[in-house]
Structures are given as C-alpha cells and as structure tokens.
Design an enzyme around this catalytic site. Structure first.
Site, mmCIF file in Angstrom:
data_model
loop_
_atom_site.group_PDB
_atom_site.id
_atom_site.type_symbol
_atom_site.label_atom_id
_atom_site.label_comp_id
_atom_site.label_asym_id
_atom_site.label_seq_id
_atom_site.Cartn_x
_atom_site.Cartn_y
_atom_site.Cartn_z
ATOM 1 N N LYS A 81 0.870 -1.382 0.227
ATOM 2 C CA LYS A 81 -0.013 -0.050 -0.118
ATOM 3 C C LYS A 81 0.971 1.221 -0.135
ATOM 4 O O LYS A 81 2.120 1.216 0.484
ATOM 5 C CB LYS A 81 -0.758 -0.190 1.422
ATOM 6 C CG LYS A 81 -2.218 0.884 1.190
ATOM 7 C CD LYS A 81 -3.294 0.016 0.476
ATOM 8 C CE LYS A 81 -4.323 0.977 0.175
ATOM 9 N NZ LYS A 81 -5.679 0.290 -0.297
ATOM 10 N N GLY A 183 -19.464 7.175 -2.238
ATOM 11 C CA GLY A 183 -18.332 7.371 -3.093
ATOM 12 C C GLY A 183 -18.543 6.557 -4.231
ATOM 13 O O GLY A 183 -19.479 6.006 -4.567
ATOM 14 N N HIS A 184 -17.149 6.403 -4.671
ATOM 15 C CA HIS A 184 -17.211 5.256 -5.858
ATOM 16 C C HIS A 184 -17.944 3.977 -5.850
ATOM 17 O O HIS A 184 -18.479 3.424 -6.521
ATOM 18 C CB HIS A 184 -15.464 5.024 -6.137
ATOM 19 C CG HIS A 184 -15.152 6.294 -6.697
ATOM 20 N ND1 HIS A 184 -14.199 7.209 -6.105
ATOM 21 C CD2 HIS A 184 -14.967 6.970 -8.078
ATOM 22 C CE1 HIS A 184 -13.971 8.267 -6.702
ATOM 23 N NE2 HIS A 184 -14.073 7.929 -7.772
ATOM 24 N N VAL A 185 -17.277 3.374 -4.427
ATOM 25 C CA VAL A 185 -18.080 2.112 -4.579
ATOM 26 C C VAL A 185 -19.500 2.091 -3.750
ATOM 27 O O VAL A 185 -20.406 1.620 -4.316
ATOM 28 C CB VAL A 185 -17.036 1.101 -3.351
ATOM 29 C CG1 VAL A 185 -17.763 -0.210 -3.103
ATOM 30 C CG2 VAL A 185 -15.855 1.116 -3.997
ATOM 31 N N TYR A 187 -22.025 4.359 -3.992
ATOM 32 C CA TYR A 187 -23.062 4.504 -4.900
ATOM 33 C C TYR A 187 -23.390 3.518 -6.001
ATOM 34 O O TYR A 187 -24.457 3.070 -6.460
ATOM 35 C CB TYR A 187 -22.706 5.941 -5.839
ATOM 36 C CG TYR A 187 -23.834 6.597 -6.467
ATOM 37 C CD1 TYR A 187 -24.724 7.487 -5.683
ATOM 38 C CD2 TYR A 187 -24.139 6.139 -7.576
ATOM 39 C CE1 TYR A 187 -25.899 8.074 -6.265
ATOM 40 C CE2 TYR A 187 -25.469 6.885 -8.378
ATOM 41 C CZ TYR A 187 -26.130 7.824 -7.521
ATOM 42 O OH TYR A 187 -27.317 8.134 -8.092
HETATM 43 P P1 NAD Z 1 -14.515 7.395 -2.020
HETATM 44 O O1 NAD Z 1 -13.393 8.478 -1.448
HETATM 45 O O2 NAD Z 1 -14.810 7.590 -3.552
HETATM 46 O O3 NAD Z 1 -15.910 7.364 -1.296
HETATM 47 C C1 NAD Z 1 -16.110 7.814 0.216
HETATM 48 C C2 NAD Z 1 -17.455 8.324 0.434
HETATM 49 O O4 NAD Z 1 -17.709 8.201 1.809
HETATM 50 C C3 NAD Z 1 -17.469 9.836 -0.012
HETATM 51 O O5 NAD Z 1 -18.337 10.124 -0.924
HETATM 52 C C4 NAD Z 1 -17.373 10.524 1.046
HETATM 53 O O6 NAD Z 1 -18.232 11.766 1.001
HETATM 54 C C5 NAD Z 1 -18.188 9.544 2.198
HETATM 55 N N1 NAD Z 1 -17.798 9.906 3.413
HETATM 56 C C6 NAD Z 1 -16.965 10.541 4.035
HETATM 57 N N2 NAD Z 1 -17.097 10.455 5.570
HETATM 58 C C7 NAD Z 1 -18.308 9.657 5.861
HETATM 59 C C8 NAD Z 1 -19.048 9.489 6.766
HETATM 60 N N3 NAD Z 1 -18.747 9.913 8.103
HETATM 61 N N4 NAD Z 1 -20.309 9.183 6.447
HETATM 62 C C9 NAD Z 1 -20.727 8.849 5.426
HETATM 63 N N5 NAD Z 1 -20.145 9.054 4.253
HETATM 64 C C10 NAD Z 1 -18.773 9.365 4.400
HETATM 65 O O7 NAD Z 1 -13.918 6.047 -1.825
HETATM 66 P P2 NAD Z 1 -14.305 4.592 -2.500
HETATM 67 O O8 NAD Z 1 -13.555 4.461 -3.592
HETATM 68 O O9 NAD Z 1 -15.740 4.725 -2.775
HETATM 69 O O10 NAD Z 1 -13.878 3.708 -1.166
HETATM 70 C C11 NAD Z 1 -14.636 3.608 0.001
HETATM 71 C C12 NAD Z 1 -14.385 2.599 0.760
HETATM 72 O O11 NAD Z 1 -13.958 1.247 0.244
HETATM 73 C C13 NAD Z 1 -12.883 2.930 1.433
HETATM 74 O O12 NAD Z 1 -12.574 2.534 2.569
HETATM 75 C C14 NAD Z 1 -11.894 2.113 0.409
HETATM 76 O O13 NAD Z 1 -10.706 1.964 1.075
HETATM 77 C C15 NAD Z 1 -12.549 0.854 0.299
HETATM 78 N N6 NAD Z 1 -12.167 0.187 -0.907
HETATM 79 C C16 NAD Z 1 -12.419 0.790 -2.047
HETATM 80 C C17 NAD Z 1 -12.175 -0.050 -3.344
HETATM 81 C C18 NAD Z 1 -12.303 0.529 -4.683
HETATM 82 O O14 NAD Z 1 -12.291 0.006 -5.525
HETATM 83 N N7 NAD Z 1 -12.654 1.886 -4.692
HETATM 84 C C19 NAD Z 1 -11.666 -1.387 -3.214
HETATM 85 C C20 NAD Z 1 -11.409 -1.914 -1.858
HETATM 86 C C21 NAD Z 1 -11.767 -1.151 -0.722
#
Ligand code: NAD
Length: 354
Positions: A81, A183-185, A187
């Site tokens: 990481k 966020g990305h996941v 939604y």
């Molecule tokens: P992202 O940054 O796109 O989304 C995170 C969302 O959470 C944002 O919309 C943010 O506004 C919201 N947020 C922040 N604080 C909050 C709170 N207190 N309450 C509610 N919402 C809140 O990130 P992502 O890519 O969607 O990833 C989300 C999680 O999944 C992270 O922990 C990431 O490490 C994990 N993850 C993501 C992936 C991936 O493919 N993107 C893969 C494995 C794990």
C-alpha cells in the site's frame, strides 16, 4: 459460544519506504507487506494525515489488509500500500503523482500501485508516465482497466447475498440495507442493490450526492451517526475505516455487516463482540476484493470475463469462510485470516523447500 480472539495472527512487513519530494510536495510511505505470493500490490491513498507517523501507521494496516485480501482472492500478489499526505501548501497534482511514480519505479516491480481513496484514474495515468508498475489506467477496448470501484461493488453484493442467506434465510429483495458513504463504491453498490429490489437507507456528507440517491433509488437519507444504529437488515460501511468501535457495535441493530470500507473494525476484539451480539460480520478484506481482482486482471492481461468470474467467486469464498468459522467455532474474521495466512505460508514453505 465463540472462543475469544487470543493473539491475532499477523506478519510483520518486509519493507517500508518513505519518500519526500521537495519540488512537488509529495511526501508519504510505501509499505511492502509480503512478497511470498508475488509483487506487493495495493492502491495509493491521498489523505490528510497530521504527521508522518500517522501516515505510516495507516499504510502498515492497509498493506497487511492487502496481503490477506490478495491471498484470499487467490491472486499472484503479496500485499502492499502507498499513502501520500495531502501537501499543506497549494500543489500541482500531476507533478505530485509523477513524483510518486518515480518512487514506484525505483522499486522495480516489487510494488504495483493503483487507485485508492483520494486518487483517480487520471492520477494513475500520471504515475504511468514514470513506471509501468501501475494499474487502474483508462480502460482500452474490452480489456479490464479503469476505475475498479464497480467491480468492488459487485464483489460486495455477492458476499452480501451469501451472508444474508445464511443469517436471515432471506433474499436481498426482502431487505433494507444501510449504505454509509456514497463514493465510488457506495454509489455503485446502491445501484446494484436497487436493481435487486432492496430498500436503501444512505448517509453521505455531500448533500447533492445523497439527494441523487434519494431521487434515483428512493433511498432514505440519514446522518452517518443515525445510520449506524438504524433498524436495518444489513449495514454496508463504504466510507472510511474504524467505523465499528465498542460504541457503534453496542448500538448496532443490523443483523449483517457487509461493506467495502477497509479496516472496518477499530479494535481486535470487535469481531468477537459482533458475533456475541449475533451480528454476522463479513470480513472487509474478503468482501472488497473485486477492485484488486480487476487491477490484477489489467496488470496481468486477463480478459474481462475472467475478471468477472473471479469477482463473482467472492460469494463462494464467503460461503467457504462461514463454513470454516462454523466448523471451528471461530468468527468469520478469524476464519478468513486463517485461510489467507495458510495460503501465504504454504507458498512460503514450497519456496523455501525449492
Ligand atoms: P470514495 O472516496 O470515492 O468514497 C468515500 C465516500 O464516503 C465519499 O463520498 C465521502 O463523502 C463519504 N464519507 C466520508 N465520511 C463519511 C461519513 N462519516 N459518513 C458517510 N459518508 C462519508 O472512496 P471509495 O473508492 O468509494 O472507497 C470507499 C471505501 O472502500 C474505502 O474505505 C476504500 O478503502 C474501500 N475500498 C475501495 C475500493 C475501490 O475499488 N474503490 C476497493 C477496496 C476497498
């Protein structure tokens, strides 16, 4: 009655590389947790950390999670990481990621990077100007690539399907799911759950995004705090880690926790506490493997159907972990860890013997 977690098994990291690039302001750490299964692979996070120590602590935890995740997903990768601290002064984003790319290049393929929280496909395209050991690049044609988040969401859905069947004997269409973070996941997960007929409750600080989910999916919007104790069937944490602490676990009214966020458990005894409260906690490092499977497919040149087959298999792995947990009277978290560590040590033993 489950036996309590004693010493949680874990392995120390193999290498920790810190970097500071004065010109671009790039400053952070790359952790190579383990390389028994292959190069250390895991995304790059851009985040506000109070100091270097906090960044390193986060990177160490995240890299260990990647080692477990990659092993459990049967990928030919160890865990790694990178975290970059958001500079305190105005900065040129492209230059920052080019500087990070130089650091990745110096590791000569021992670390493979991709997106994580705070980084994007465009950022990885900048990294790719300095190293080929990067994935999550713009997708070309029918090949895997681009934003891994929809694949992560699909893996979460498949694990959730198995978890709710086991815990509630129910189908997703009968249930209410609380999604924290759109966020990305998060939604993308809402889109999939809505298509399955699940009812949704969501929490997201960006009010325009929350309003869009209400409009498109008929989701009820709540504060993040209220969501954690809402009367729902499933809680899907999809924001940041550490969301399950002693207080939130005590207040939880969901029967299943299954979401994408990394490191959801704030402490080591919480998996046991959840089990004692009869909450099925689906281990995050099992559930959220879809993104790294897509990253692996892009880096190793797999076809999209191969990536899809492997992401769908997250559900089968969930079923295997639940069966192992039942057989041994341990939590699913312990069972998933044991399976991952067993694969790493099997390969290490075979390498040592060769
Ligand atoms: P992202 O940054 O796109 O989304 C995170 C969302 O959470 C944002 O919309 C943010 O506004 C919201 N947020 C922040 N604080 C909050 C709170 N207190 N309450 C509610 N919402 C809140 O990130 P992502 O890519 O969607 O990833 C989300 C999680 O999944 C992270 O922990 C990431 O490490 C994990 N993850 C993501 C992936 C991936 O493919 N993107 C893969 C494995 C794990």
């Amino acid at each position: 009655m489950l036996r309590p977690v004693q010493d949680r098994q874990s392995l120390p990291p193999e290498e920790v590389v810190t970097f500071h690039d004065r010109d671009s302001g790039a400053s952070g750490v790359i952790v190579l947790h383990s390389s028994a299964l292959g190069p250390a692979a895991g995304g790059c996070r851009l985040w506000h950390y109070p100091d270097d120590r906090a960044a390193t602590v986060d990177a160490l935890r995240l890299a260990e999670g990647m080692a477990l995740k990659n092993a459990l997903a049967d990928l030919p990768f160890g865990g790694g990481k990178a975290v970059i601290r958001v500079p305190q002064r105005p900065f040129d984003r492209a230059a920052l990621f080019r500087a990070f790319g130089r650091q990745v290049a110096e590791l000569q393929g021992r670390y493979v990077t991709a997106e994580d929280v705070g980084t994007s496909v465009a950022d990885m395209a900048e990294v790719a100007t300095r190293t080929r050991h990067v994935a999550g690049l713009p997708a070309s044609g029918q090949k895997p690539g681009g934003d891994p988040s929809p694949w992560t969401a699909l893996g979460v859905l498949e694990a959730m399907r198995v978890a709710v069947d086991r815990q509630l004997g129910a189908d997703l269409s009968d249930l209410t799911v609380a999604v924290q973070g759109l966020g990305h996941v998060g939604y993308a997960l809402c889109e999939l759950l809505h298509a399955q007929g699940a009812k949704l409750i969501v929490a997201e600080p960006r009010s325009d995004v929350a309003a869009r989910a209400a409009d498109r999916f008929g989701a009820m919007v709540m504060s993040s705090r209220a969501l954690l104790s809402a009367r729902v069937d499933v809680l899907a944490p999809c924001a940041l880690g550490g969301v399950l602490d002693a207080e939130t676990v005590a207040q939880l009214r969901a029967s299943v926790v299954c979401g994408a966020a990394n490191n959801q458990l704030a402490g080591e005894d919480l998996a046991t506490r959840l089990a004692e409260r009869d909450v099925l906690y689906a281990p995050d490092f099992l559930v959220n493997a879809g993104g790294i499977i897509n990253v692996a497919g892009e880096y190793l040149g797999w076809s999209t159907p191969e990536v899809e087959r492997r992401v769908m298999a997250v559900g089968q792995k969930m079923a295997a972990v639940l069966a192992l947990a039942d057989q041994n009277g341990i939590t699913p978290d312990e069972a998933a860890r044991a399976l991952a560590l067993e694969r790493i040590s099997q390969v290490s033993r075979a390498q040592a013997a060769a």
